[in-house]
Design a protein around this motif. Structure first.
Motif, PDB file in Angstrom:
ATOM      1  N   ARG A 237       0.681  -1.349  -0.344  1.00 16.51           N
ATOM      2  CA  ARG A 237      -0.149   0.117  -0.015  1.00 16.51           C
ATOM      3  C   ARG A 237       0.960   1.619   0.107  1.00 16.51           C
ATOM      4  NH1 ARG A 237      -3.578  -0.583   5.169  1.00 16.51           N
ATOM      5  NH2 ARG A 237      -4.119   1.222   4.217  1.00 16.51           N
ATOM      6  N   HIS A 238       1.637   1.515   0.547  1.00 14.67           N
ATOM      7  CA  HIS A 238       2.999   2.690   0.928  1.00 14.67           C
ATOM      8  C   HIS A 238       3.732   2.928  -0.082  1.00 14.67           C
ATOM      9  CE1 HIS A 238       6.093   4.676   3.051  1.00 14.67           C
ATOM     10  NE2 HIS A 238       5.476   5.612   2.681  1.00 14.67           N
ATOM     11  N   LEU A 239       3.632   1.787  -1.342  1.00 16.32           N
ATOM     12  CA  LEU A 239       4.716   1.314  -2.477  1.00 16.32           C
ATOM     13  C   LEU A 239       3.690   2.340  -3.320  1.00 16.32           C
ATOM     14  CD1 LEU A 239       6.647  -1.365  -2.610  1.00 16.32           C
ATOM     15  CD2 LEU A 239       7.367   0.677  -2.358  1.00 16.32           C
ATOM     16  N   ALA A 240       2.276   1.557  -3.479  1.00 17.03           N
ATOM     17  CA  ALA A 240       0.889   2.149  -4.079  1.00 17.03           C
ATOM     18  C   ALA A 240       1.033   3.316  -4.248  1.00 17.03           C
ATOM     19  CB  ALA A 240      -0.140   1.804  -4.150  1.00 17.03           C
ATOM     20  N   GLN A 241       0.915   4.036  -3.005  1.00 22.78           N
ATOM     21  CA  GLN A 241       0.784   5.348  -2.473  1.00 22.78           C
ATOM     22  C   GLN A 241       1.945   6.996  -3.305  1.00 22.78           C
ATOM     23  OE1 GLN A 241       0.467   5.923   2.118  1.00 22.78           O
ATOM     24  NE2 GLN A 241      -0.986   4.283   1.814  1.00 22.78           N
ATOM     25  N   MET A 242       3.112   6.003  -3.026  1.00 24.95           N
ATOM     26  CA  MET A 242       4.284   6.265  -3.760  1.00 24.95           C
ATOM     27  C   MET A 242       4.090   6.340  -5.033  1.00 24.95           C
ATOM     28  SD  MET A 242       6.980   6.027  -1.042  1.00 24.95           S
ATOM     29  CE  MET A 242       7.443   5.042  -0.789  1.00 24.95           C
ATOM     30  N   ALA A 243       3.752   5.775  -5.802  1.00 23.43           N
ATOM     31  CA  ALA A 243       3.811   5.229  -7.328  1.00 23.43           C
ATOM     32  C   ALA A 243       2.514   6.802  -7.516  1.00 23.43           C
ATOM     33  CB  ALA A 243       2.755   3.926  -7.540  1.00 23.43           C
ATOM     34  N   ARG A 244       1.319   6.482  -7.022  1.00 24.92           N
ATOM     35  CA  ARG A 244       0.537   7.573  -7.475  1.00 24.92           C
ATOM     36  C   ARG A 244       1.040   9.023  -7.380  1.00 24.92           C
ATOM     37  NH1 ARG A 244      -3.256   4.198  -4.196  1.00 24.92           N
ATOM     38  NH2 ARG A 244      -3.081   5.743  -2.421  1.00 24.92           N
ATOM     39  N   SER A 245       1.850   9.449  -6.049  1.00 22.39           N
ATOM     40  CA  SER A 245       2.128  10.353  -6.113  1.00 22.39           C
ATOM     41  C   SER A 245       3.155  10.759  -7.225  1.00 22.39           C
ATOM     42  CB  SER A 245       2.018  11.060  -4.510  1.00 22.39           C
ATOM     43  OG  SER A 245       3.818  10.128  -4.096  1.00 22.39           O
ATOM     44  N   GLY A 246       4.285   9.680  -7.042  1.00 30.56           N
ATOM     45  CA  GLY A 246       5.440   9.891  -8.017  1.00 30.56           C
ATOM     46  C   GLY A 246       6.620  10.175  -7.558  1.00 30.56           C
ATOM     47  N   ARG A 260      -2.432  13.283  13.753  1.00 30.02           N
ATOM     48  CA  ARG A 260      -2.267  13.610  14.696  1.00 30.02           C
ATOM     49  C   ARG A 260      -0.733  12.659  14.910  1.00 30.02           C
ATOM     50  NH1 ARG A 260      -0.601   8.891  17.860  1.00 30.02           N
ATOM     51  NH2 ARG A 260      -0.631   7.106  16.790  1.00 30.02           N
ATOM     52  N   ARG A 261       0.020  12.406  13.424  1.00 29.38           N
ATOM     53  CA  ARG A 261       1.082  11.567  13.498  1.00 29.38           C
ATOM     54  C   ARG A 261       2.026  13.067  12.803  1.00 29.38           C
ATOM     55  NH1 ARG A 261       2.579   5.819  12.612  1.00 29.38           N
ATOM     56  NH2 ARG A 261       0.504   4.641  13.369  1.00 29.38           N
ATOM     57  N   TYR A 262       1.807  13.757  12.037  1.00 31.43           N
ATOM     58  CA  TYR A 262       2.348  14.518  11.388  1.00 31.43           C
ATOM     59  C   TYR A 262       2.259  16.163  11.739  1.00 31.43           C
ATOM     60  CZ  TYR A 262       2.704   9.828   7.941  1.00 31.43           C
ATOM     61  OH  TYR A 262       3.010   8.956   7.674  1.00 31.43           O
ATOM     62  N   GLY A 263       0.845  16.135  12.242  1.00 35.87           N
ATOM     63  CA  GLY A 263      -0.123  17.356  12.413  1.00 35.87           C
ATOM     64  C   GLY A 263       0.329  18.187  11.280  1.00 35.87           C
ATOM     65  N   ARG A 264      -0.322  17.323  10.549  1.00 40.81           N
ATOM     66  CA  ARG A 264      -0.631  18.100   8.872  1.00 40.81           C
ATOM     67  C   ARG A 264      -1.857  16.978   8.238  1.00 40.81           C
ATOM     68  NH1 ARG A 264       4.089  18.403   5.309  1.00 40.81           N
ATOM     69  NH2 ARG A 264       2.723  18.136   3.214  1.00 40.81           N
ATOM     70  N   GLU A 265      -2.392  17.519   7.621  1.00 42.66           N
ATOM     71  CA  GLU A 265      -3.610  16.663   6.573  1.00 42.66           C
ATOM     72  C   GLU A 265      -2.524  15.603   5.883  1.00 42.66           C
ATOM     73  OE1 GLU A 265      -7.149  18.471   5.398  1.00 42.66           O
ATOM     74  OE2 GLU A 265      -7.350  19.297   6.970  1.00 42.66           O
ATOM     75  N   ARG A 266      -2.131  16.379   5.169  1.00 43.62           N
ATOM     76  CA  ARG A 266      -1.144  15.179   4.216  1.00 43.62           C
ATOM     77  C   ARG A 266       0.063  14.749   5.172  1.00 43.62           C
ATOM     78  NH1 ARG A 266      -3.857  12.264   1.412  1.00 43.62           N
ATOM     79  NH2 ARG A 266      -2.299  12.194  -0.309  1.00 43.62           N
ATOM     80  N   PRO A 267       0.189  13.602   4.063  1.00 47.52           N
ATOM     81  CA  PRO A 267       1.502  12.859   4.945  1.00 47.52           C
ATOM     82  C   PRO A 267       2.654  14.103   4.548  1.00 47.52           C
ATOM     83  CG  PRO A 267       0.721  11.821   3.302  1.00 47.52           C
ATOM     84  CD  PRO A 267      -0.283  12.209   3.296  1.00 47.52           C
ATOM     85  N   PRO A 268       4.561  13.805   5.176  1.00 47.42           N
ATOM     86  CA  PRO A 268       4.696  14.660   5.064  1.00 47.42           C
ATOM     87  C   PRO A 268       5.637  13.984   3.682  1.00 47.42           C
ATOM     88  CG  PRO A 268       5.846  14.049   6.691  1.00 47.42           C
ATOM     89  CD  PRO A 268       4.559  13.284   6.241  1.00 47.42           C
ATOM     90  N   SER A 269       6.171  14.878   2.486  1.00 46.25           N
ATOM     91  CA  SER A 269       7.297  14.779   1.255  1.00 46.25           C
ATOM     92  C   SER A 269       8.822  14.240   1.915  1.00 46.25           C
ATOM     93  CB  SER A 269       7.520  15.500   0.686  1.00 46.25           C
ATOM     94  OG  SER A 269       8.473  15.551  -0.631  1.00 46.25           O
TER      95      SER A 269
END
Ligand code: ZN
Length: 347
Positions: A237-246, A260-269
């Motif tokens: 699933r993580h690899l697929a997320q990175m394939a989608r974001s590039g 909660r984890r990142y302090g933001r809605e979308r995961p950090p780059s």
């Protein structure tokens, strides 16, 4: 086949206590060099018994103190669900530390492949590997450009759908899940293939074309099940997320958990260049069907722009695909010298 010095085996814990392994072949005063395998395989991909000279024998013959890591993605370790963030934070720094401790070296060189390279670069970009002196990145680093068939599976959220009922996918026969595995085999057998191996066909479904058939010998092809095994669904699933974001991003846990984890809605780059000012050589198989050569090209160009051109090199391996870079029957003549030259130039 060349003989190897006897193996020195180290069992050690990752930063979060997950048991990992390092295997050392002390070939001489060069290095130490740490080898990091991809997902769904193990460190054995660097020391195939079915080729005249494998990569470990090649490095040892040229005087390298060679260390093979089995990180938490290894099929030789118990299957677990993990994101690449966890492996980047906990596995790679612990491995580098152990190599330094036992070799007495101030820094290490590394040859990292596929998901192992992606994870290693995430750790470097996060500033967790200051004592890695130089790196050869095989096939992918921080940009993830996959072929259309893989992108389609990623866009369809196939790993998320499978994760509802499956903990892992494996190319091998699977006594613990014979009905699913038979259906998986029958499904992949519906498509046109270059060979009649169901293991090989399942591999292609899981990862895209992993090697050019013309580049690997029959014995290696007949014994693929010794190299490959289960890959957990969270990693898919993580690899697929990175394939989608590039490009490399933290695992997307969903809005609430991200906050909660990142302090933001979308995961950090992970595209942060300041910790990547060190010699890096990118290598891509010209005909890679798992990660397109544009993957390393983008990271290479981005880093040259960010940090200046002097640190970075890139080589395209003519006529090679993805894993045949290490598993090819004539890789010891074609690709190993390219990687070894890069290590020596960056030492
Ligand atoms: Zn095949």
């Amino acid at each position: 086949m060349n003989t190897l010095p006897s193996a020195e085996r180290h069992d050690f814990p990752a930063g979060d206590g997950v048991p990992l392994q390092l295997t050392r072949y002390q070939g001489g005063a060069k290095g130490p060099v740490l080898l990091v395998h991809g997902a769904g395989v193990w460190s054995g991909m660097f020391m195939l018994p079915t080729v005249r000279e494998n990569f470990v024998q090649h490095l040892v013959r040229h005087g390298y103190d060679t260390w093979l890591l089995d990180w938490r993605a290894s099929v030789e370790l118990p299957l677990r669900q993990f994101t690449l963030d966890e492996a980047a934070r906990h596995d790679m720094p612990a491995a580098v530390r152990l190599v330094r401790e036992h070799s007495g070296a101030d820094s290490v060189q590394a040859v990292v492949h596929c998901a192992g390279s992606a994870t290693f670069f995430m750790a470097m970009a996060a500033g967790l590997l200051p004592d890695v002196q130089s790196v050869v990145a095989s096939q992918v680093a921080l940009h993830h450009i996959v072929p259309p068939s893989t992108q389609l599976k990623a866009m369809l959220r196939l790993p998320d759908v499978l994760d509802i009922t499956r903990d892992y996918l494996t190319p091998d026969e699977d006594p613990s899940s014979p009905l699913f595995q038979a259906a998986f085999g029958a499904f992949v057998d519906l498509w046109r293939h270059e060979c009649d191996s169901t293991v090989c066909r399942r591999l292609t479904f899981m990862y895209g074309q992993l090697f050019r058939h013309a580049r690997i010998n029959r014995e290696t092809h007949d014994r693929l099940d010794e190299q490959f095994g289960p890959c957990n669904m969270l990693t898919f699933r993580h690899l697929a997320q990175m394939a989608r974001s590039g490009y490399a991003v933290g695992f997307d846990h969903g809005r609430e958990e991200n906050l909660r984890r990142y302090g933001r809605e979308r995961p950090p780059s992970y595209l942060r260049a300041e910790h990547l000012k060190r010699p890096i050589t990118f290598v891509s198989g010209e005909q890679n069907g798992t990660y397109m050569p544009a993957s390393t090209e983008l990271t290479y160009e981005w880093l040259r722009e960010e940090n200046g051109a002097s640190y970075y090199r890139r080589k395209v391996l003519a006529g090679y695909g993805h894993l045949d870079t290490f598993m090819g029957s004539t890789a010891s003549q074609d690709t190993y010298p390219v990687i070894r030259d890069a290590l020596e130039a960056m030492a």
